[in-house]
Design a protein around this motif. Structure first.
Motif, PDB file in Angstrom:
ATOM      1  N   PRO A   1      12.072   1.184  -8.691  1.00 53.08           N
ATOM      2  CA  PRO A   1      12.499  -0.214  -8.836  1.00 53.08           C
ATOM      3  C   PRO A   1      12.604  -0.937  -7.486  1.00 53.08           C
ATOM      4  O   PRO A   1      12.894  -0.317  -6.457  1.00 53.08           O
ATOM      5  CB  PRO A   1      13.877  -0.085  -9.481  1.00 53.08           C
ATOM      6  N   TYR A   2      12.384  -2.233  -7.555  1.00 49.00           N
ATOM      7  CA  TYR A   2      12.548  -3.056  -6.360  1.00 49.00           C
ATOM      8  C   TYR A   2      13.023  -4.452  -6.762  1.00 49.00           C
ATOM      9  O   TYR A   2      12.878  -4.867  -7.910  1.00 49.00           O
ATOM     10  CB  TYR A   2      11.246  -3.152  -5.557  1.00 49.00           C
ATOM     11  N   ALA A   3      13.550  -5.136  -5.751  1.00 49.89           N
ATOM     12  CA  ALA A   3      13.920  -6.547  -5.890  1.00 49.89           C
ATOM     13  C   ALA A   3      13.508  -7.252  -4.604  1.00 49.89           C
ATOM     14  O   ALA A   3      13.326  -6.614  -3.561  1.00 49.89           O
ATOM     15  CB  ALA A   3      15.413  -6.699  -6.136  1.00 49.89           C
TER      16      ALA A   3
ATOM     17  N   ILE B   1       2.100  -7.043  -3.354  1.00 53.66           N
ATOM     18  CA  ILE B   1       2.157  -5.786  -2.605  1.00 53.66           C
ATOM     19  C   ILE B   1       2.832  -4.712  -3.459  1.00 53.66           C
ATOM     20  O   ILE B   1       2.348  -3.583  -3.570  1.00 53.66           O
ATOM     21  CB  ILE B   1       2.895  -5.989  -1.272  1.00 53.66           C
ATOM     22  N   ALA B   2       3.944  -5.063  -4.084  1.00 53.10           N
ATOM     23  CA  ALA B   2       4.667  -4.109  -4.929  1.00 53.10           C
ATOM     24  C   ALA B   2       3.829  -3.665  -6.121  1.00 53.10           C
ATOM     25  O   ALA B   2       3.904  -2.508  -6.544  1.00 53.10           O
ATOM     26  CB  ALA B   2       5.986  -4.728  -5.398  1.00 53.10           C
TER      27      ALA B   2
ATOM     28  N   ARG C   1       8.258  -1.253  -9.755  1.00 50.27           N
ATOM     29  CA  ARG C   1       8.721  -1.975 -10.932  1.00 50.27           C
ATOM     30  C   ARG C   1       9.765  -2.995 -10.518  1.00 50.27           C
ATOM     31  O   ARG C   1      10.824  -2.625 -10.018  1.00 50.27           O
ATOM     32  CB  ARG C   1       9.325  -0.961 -11.899  1.00 50.27           C
ATOM     33  N   ASP C   2       9.474  -4.276 -10.728  1.00 50.73           N
ATOM     34  CA  ASP C   2      10.489  -5.281 -10.399  1.00 50.73           C
ATOM     35  C   ASP C   2      11.567  -5.256 -11.465  1.00 50.73           C
ATOM     36  O   ASP C   2      11.289  -5.183 -12.647  1.00 50.73           O
ATOM     37  CB  ASP C   2       9.882  -6.681 -10.212  1.00 50.73           C
ATOM     38  N   VAL C   3      12.810  -5.274 -11.003  1.00 49.84           N
ATOM     39  CA  VAL C   3      13.932  -5.149 -11.931  1.00 49.84           C
ATOM     40  C   VAL C   3      14.859  -6.357 -11.881  1.00 49.84           C
ATOM     41  O   VAL C   3      15.892  -6.360 -12.548  1.00 49.84           O
ATOM     42  CB  VAL C   3      14.718  -3.843 -11.679  1.00 49.84           C
TER      43      VAL C   3
END
Length: 168
Positions: free
Chosen positions: A92-94, A113-114, A120-122
């Motif tokens: 996960p990332y933000a 980029i992610a 996974r954007d959370v």
């Protein structure tokens, strides 16, 4: 049976005027209150592939410069991209962006980029608008209002809680 090792939240940031640093520190404060999560706050110039590989979740924090992420954040992504590719899938990332007016293009750039890293954007990107529009205002040191800092703390707390419970 030993206790599970703590999860690690890596916050990577670049800041020229102090705005993004203040917000990254707010995220770290909020995340630190969550037991079972180790928080690492690193400047983009100090972070490398080993830091990315050693983390379970990420917050990428950048100013928006000329409708893009800051050059030193781009350098961080460039240095880390291939060494971590296919080794952090699904984590996960933000995103956190400090911008003079909009910030959405920098947020989109980090999302691309992610996506390449298969993260996974959370959370929706947190964009803090400083409304700096003149050369003097753009270059001036910033003081982020408490309401915006609180949003950063809430993002950090939510991300850390999700990581700690294994929700992500």
């Amino acid at each position: 049976m030993s206790a599970p090792s703590p999860k690690t939240l890596l916050i990577v940031y670049h800041s020229t005027t102090g705005a993004t640093r203040q917000m990254a520190e707010a995220v770290a404060r909020g995340a630190t209150d969550e037991g079972g999560v180790h928080v690492r706050l690193l400047k983009a110039t100090d972070a490398g592939p080993e830091d990315v590989l050693g983390a379970d979740a990420y917050v990428f924090a950048t100013p928006e410069n000329l409708a893009a992420i800051a050059g030193l954040m781009k350098d961080f992504f460039d240095r880390c991209y291939y060494p971590v590719l296919d080794r952090i899938n699904g984590r996960p990332y933000a995103t956190l962006v400090c911008a003079g007016s909009d910030g959405s293009n920098a947020a989109r750039q980090i999302a691309r980029i992610a996506t390449g890293w298969r993260l996974r954007d959370v959370a929706p990107p947190l964009i803090v608008c400083t409304r700096a529009q003149t050369p003097e205002a753009i270059l001036a040191p910033k003081l982020i209002p408490p309401a915006d800092l609180l949003q950063g703390e809430e993002l950090g707390a939510a991300l850390a809680a999700g990581v700690a419970m294994g929700a992500f």
